[in-house]
Motif scaffolding. Structure first.
Motif, PDB file in Angstrom:
ATOM      1  N   VAL A 146       0.828  -1.216   0.000  1.00 41.21           N
ATOM      2  CA  VAL A 146       0.000   0.000   0.000  1.00 41.21           C
ATOM      3  C   VAL A 146       0.855   1.256   0.000  1.00 41.21           C
ATOM      4  N   ARG A 147       1.994   1.194   0.708  1.00 48.50           N
ATOM      5  CA  ARG A 147       2.832   2.393   0.724  1.00 48.50           C
ATOM      6  C   ARG A 147       4.220   2.125   0.165  1.00 48.50           C
TER       7      ARG A 147
ATOM      8  N   PHE B 287      -5.217   7.058  -5.684  1.00 50.91           N
ATOM      9  CA  PHE B 287      -3.957   6.853  -4.966  1.00 50.91           C
ATOM     10  C   PHE B 287      -3.662   5.385  -4.696  1.00 50.91           C
TER      11      PHE B 287
ATOM     12  N   VAL C 247      -4.577  -1.188  -4.306  1.00 52.77           N
ATOM     13  CA  VAL C 247      -5.262  -2.439  -3.951  1.00 52.77           C
ATOM     14  C   VAL C 247      -5.980  -3.122  -5.125  1.00 52.77           C
TER      15      VAL C 247
ATOM     16  N   GLN D 270     -12.520  -4.376   1.516  1.00 51.76           N
ATOM     17  CA  GLN D 270     -11.969  -3.023   1.301  1.00 51.76           C
ATOM     18  C   GLN D 270     -13.063  -1.968   1.361  1.00 51.76           C
TER      19      GLN D 270
ATOM     20  N   THR E  83     -13.497  -2.220   5.829  1.00 52.43           N
ATOM     21  CA  THR E  83     -13.512  -0.784   5.996  1.00 52.43           C
ATOM     22  C   THR E  83     -14.768  -0.246   5.313  1.00 52.43           C
TER      23      THR E  83
ATOM     24  N   PRO F 153     -12.893   5.913   6.445  1.00 48.31           N
ATOM     25  CA  PRO F 153     -11.865   6.858   5.996  1.00 48.31           C
ATOM     26  C   PRO F 153     -12.465   8.060   5.276  1.00 48.31           C
TER      27      PRO F 153
ATOM     28  N   GLN G 187     -10.063  10.611   4.156  1.00 49.95           N
ATOM     29  CA  GLN G 187      -8.875  10.838   3.317  1.00 49.95           C
ATOM     30  C   GLN G 187      -8.459  12.304   3.197  1.00 49.95           C
TER      31      GLN G 187
ATOM     32  N   ARG H  70     -13.099  10.041  -4.813  1.00 57.02           N
ATOM     33  CA  ARG H  70     -13.719   9.430  -3.632  1.00 57.02           C
ATOM     34  C   ARG H  70     -15.250   9.453  -3.708  1.00 57.02           C
TER      35      ARG H  70
ATOM     36  N   ASP I 226      -9.225   7.141   8.236  1.00 60.53           N
ATOM     37  CA  ASP I 226      -7.898   7.226   7.598  1.00 60.53           C
ATOM     38  C   ASP I 226      -7.803   8.576   6.891  1.00 60.53           C
TER      39      ASP I 226
ATOM     40  N   ILE J 261      -5.053  10.899   4.264  1.00 60.58           N
ATOM     41  CA  ILE J 261      -3.804  11.005   3.493  1.00 60.58           C
ATOM     42  C   ILE J 261      -3.391  12.469   3.471  1.00 60.58           C
TER      43      ILE J 261
ATOM     44  N   PHE K 145      -1.561   9.000   6.967  1.00 57.81           N
ATOM     45  CA  PHE K 145      -0.499   8.521   6.081  1.00 57.81           C
ATOM     46  C   PHE K 145       0.009   9.655   5.212  1.00 57.81           C
ATOM     47  N   VAL K 146       1.322   9.707   5.025  1.00 57.34           N
ATOM     48  CA  VAL K 146       1.881  10.622   4.031  1.00 57.34           C
ATOM     49  C   VAL K 146       1.683   9.963   2.675  1.00 57.34           C
ATOM     50  N   TYR K 147       1.147  10.712   1.718  1.00 55.43           N
ATOM     51  CA  TYR K 147       0.894  10.148   0.385  1.00 55.43           C
ATOM     52  C   TYR K 147       2.172   9.556  -0.200  1.00 55.43           C
ATOM     53  N   SER K 148       2.039   8.344  -0.766  1.00 54.33           N
ATOM     54  CA  SER K 148       3.180   7.811  -1.510  1.00 54.33           C
ATOM     55  C   SER K 148       2.707   7.297  -2.860  1.00 54.33           C
TER      56      SER K 148
ATOM     57  N   ARG L   1       2.064   5.162  -6.002  1.00 51.78           N
ATOM     58  CA  ARG L   1       2.084   3.715  -6.196  1.00 51.78           C
ATOM     59  C   ARG L   1       2.041   3.383  -7.675  1.00 51.78           C
TER      60      ARG L   1
HETATM   61  N1  SAM Z   1     -10.332   0.477   1.028  1.00 57.94           N
HETATM   62  C1  SAM Z   1     -10.246   1.420   2.080  1.00 57.94           C
HETATM   63  C2  SAM Z   1     -10.754   2.776   1.573  1.00 57.94           C
HETATM   64  O1  SAM Z   1     -10.823   2.986   0.384  1.00 57.94           O
HETATM   65  O2  SAM Z   1     -11.079   3.643   2.349  1.00 57.94           O
HETATM   66  C3  SAM Z   1      -8.856   1.476   2.705  1.00 57.94           C
HETATM   67  C4  SAM Z   1      -7.735   0.599   2.140  1.00 57.94           C
HETATM   68  S1  SAM Z   1      -6.049   1.077   2.315  1.00 57.94           S
HETATM   69  C5  SAM Z   1      -5.361  -0.487   2.298  1.00 57.94           C
HETATM   70  C6  SAM Z   1      -5.841   1.712   3.915  1.00 57.94           C
HETATM   71  C7  SAM Z   1      -5.467   3.157   3.924  1.00 57.94           C
HETATM   72  O3  SAM Z   1      -4.161   3.351   3.419  1.00 57.94           O
HETATM   73  C8  SAM Z   1      -6.330   4.043   3.059  1.00 57.94           C
HETATM   74  O4  SAM Z   1      -7.564   4.358   3.641  1.00 57.94           O
HETATM   75  C9  SAM Z   1      -5.459   5.267   2.854  1.00 57.94           C
HETATM   76  O5  SAM Z   1      -5.651   6.220   3.868  1.00 57.94           O
HETATM   77  C10 SAM Z   1      -4.044   4.672   2.951  1.00 57.94           C
HETATM   78  N2  SAM Z   1      -3.424   4.647   1.605  1.00 57.94           N
HETATM   79  C11 SAM Z   1      -3.787   3.935   0.534  1.00 57.94           C
HETATM   80  N3  SAM Z   1      -3.006   4.203  -0.532  1.00 57.94           N
HETATM   81  C12 SAM Z   1      -2.118   5.143  -0.108  1.00 57.94           C
HETATM   82  C13 SAM Z   1      -1.057   5.845  -0.748  1.00 57.94           C
HETATM   83  N4  SAM Z   1      -0.763   5.654  -2.025  1.00 57.94           N
HETATM   84  N5  SAM Z   1      -0.341   6.728  -0.004  1.00 57.94           N
HETATM   85  C14 SAM Z   1      -0.636   6.933   1.319  1.00 57.94           C
HETATM   86  N6  SAM Z   1      -1.634   6.306   1.952  1.00 57.94           N
HETATM   87  C15 SAM Z   1      -2.375   5.425   1.251  1.00 57.94           C
END
Ligand code: SAM
Length: 449
Positions: free
Chosen positions: A51-52, A163, A166, A201, A235, A262, A264, A276, A302, A304, A333-336, A338
């Motif tokens: 994920v990150r 972002f 998954v 998810q 989630t 979340p 975000q 979203r 959650d 970002i 989470f700090v955006y990364s 992918r």
């Molecule tokens: N499916 C859920 C949703 O859409 O709300 C969450 C799945 S994700 C595995 C868990 C969390 O990781 C996300 O809600 C998001 O905040 C964070 N996340 C996902 N991709 C990210 C990215 N590229 N950079 C930073 N955080 C990320």
């Protein structure tokens, strides 16, 4: 090559934890026994998260460590790469690192035996990809002792938030039939699972492929399982709640008071670029609807920070939303960027230093809110599902209430993991409640079906 022992390292989310239990069940069915550590095992599986950022580097460095340690002990052994990094980058890693024996994606877990046969025949297989349906053999899951268990309700994800990796690593969304999920929850509860968490998810997008039943129907049916204390789920996605679904959820006593939704970002421009499907104001209104239907609910979320193009004003909207909704827990989470995701190509990258300073501000604001909310619980009596000793060498125990808050308590010799404890809250920190024993709780009678 006689493979007798295994060790599994698990990184990432609850889905990976459950996948590791599935992999463990497959290894046990083949006659393998657990080893004490990854170095001495005949088969070591790395069940990874993508994920990150730095997921691939983390795998490469762990492979290097394992190779060195094993060579020093004269044991090359078998190392399998599983989970989301396997799906995303497994073939490349297999070509690059001869420490790796095979690669197995999350959609192909049930082919572990075939992969090990191939390794024993001198091959290095890479087994990835997804079919229209998913293999999931509930009977093979090696469930650990303890009261907290997971059950899959939805495989994969089809949301394609810009972002998120998954959908590429776990494939498109497939709901399991309601009857299968309910049967599994019942079995798990009968075997001593007091709290079951349904996993998906976007769990509230659940639709039974056989009957069209929705998520509220699933909760209602699963919560009937005899012996179950609480049913949790993660989630939830803000855009899939309907009034009908919320009304069904509110009417089920055994559904926990923890709801992870979340948001975000609090800025509409960012939410649009994330795909979203809701605005900041719509999220705030949803939180109010959920609280009015379920007054005890603890909302967690959650966030970002540092998404491409995020301005100071956008970030302040995120802070304002946090102040307004007052979550009981927040995962920031700090955006990364992918691979394969649209946002990885967006302009307006935020520097690491700025993103880190923003997330520190977010955590400081949230920590003050959590402390206030937790202090407000002092004096309450809560039921806690015990996880085990709080720390080695102390007489404190740790568990969680049905709102997912951590509770550390003392004064209870002889209590065990999986028990329910009635605790009076006597103190609070931002991240945990402190408590003392009240009286033991009698086991609840099973509800009539
Ligand atoms: N499916 C859920 C949703 O859409 O709300 C969450 C799945 S994700 C595995 C868990 C969390 O990781 C996300 O809600 C998001 O905040 C964070 N996340 C996902 N991709 C990210 C990215 N590229 N950079 C930073 N955080 C990320």
């Amino acid at each position: 090559m006689a493979l007798k022992t295994y060790f599994i390292e698990t990184w990432g989310c609850q889905m990976n934890v459950l996948d590791s239990q599935h992999l463990e069940g497959l290894l046990r069915a083949r006659g393998l026994e657990p080893a004490g550590d990854a170095v001495e095992a005949d088969v070591t599986l790395l069940n990874t998260c993508a994920v990150r950022e730095k997921a691939v580097q983390k795998v490469a460095s762990r492979l290097g460590e394992l190779r060195q340690a094993r060579q020093a002990g004269g044991k090359p052994g078998v190392i399998g790469l599983c989970g989301c990094v396997a799906e995303q980058d497994g073939a490349r890693l297999l070509a690059r690192s001869n420490a790796l024996s095979f690669v197995l994606g999350p959609g192909k877990m049930s082919q572990l035996g075939g992969a090990l046969d191939a390794v024993e025949a001198g091959q290095r297989p890479s087994v990835t990809g997804f079919g229209a349906t998913r293999d999931y053999d509930a009977h093979l899951i090696a469930r650990p002792a303890g009261g907290r268990q997971f059950v899959t309700a939805i495989h994969g994800c089809s949301q394609h938030c810009t972002f998120c990796v998954v959908p590429y690593t776990r494939g498109h969304e497939v709901s399991r039939p309601l009857a299968e999920i309910v049967a599994e929850v019942r079995e798990v509860a009968t075997a001593g699972g007091r709290e079951v968490t349904l996993l998906g998810q976007t769990i509230n997008a659940y639709r039974c492929p056989a009957t069209g039943a929705d998520f509220g129907d699933l909760l209602r049916a699963a919560a009937q399982a005899p012996g179950l204390w609480r049913l949790q789920y993660v989630t939830s996605h803000p855009k899939f709640f309907t009034d009908g679904m919320i009304a069904k959820m509110a009417g089920i006593e055994r559904v926990g008071s923890y709801l992870h939704v979340p948001f975000q970002s609090g800025a509409d421009t960012i939410l649009r670029r994330m795909h979203r499907g809701y605005s900041g104001a719509e999220y705030v209104a949803l939180a109010a609807r959920l609280r009015s239907a379920m007054p005890r609910v603890s909302l967690s979320t959650d966030v970002i920070v540092g998404f491409p193009g995020e301005t100071e004003d956008d970030f302040e909207r995120t802070l304002a939303l946090v102040e307004e909704v007052r979550f009981s827990q927040l995962f920031g989470f700090v955006y990364s960027p992918r691979p394969k995701t649209p946002a990885a190509r967006y302009e307006g990258r935020i520097s690491r230093a700025l993103a880190h300073s923003r997330i520190e501000r977010l955590f400081a604001a949230q920590s003050a809110i959590q402390l206030e909310l937790n202090q407000g619980l002092i004096g309450r009596d809560v039921e806690v599902l015990v996880d085990g000793p709080a720390r080695r060498g102390t007489t404190q125990w740790q568990g969680r209430g049905d709102d997912n808050r951590v509770v550390n308590f003392s004064g209870w010799d002889g209590i065990a993991a999986g028990a329910l404890a009635e605790i009076t809250i006597t103190g609070a920190t931002p991240h945990a409640l402190l408590g003392e024993r009240r009286a033991p709780v009698a086991r609840r009678p099973a509800p009539s079906a």
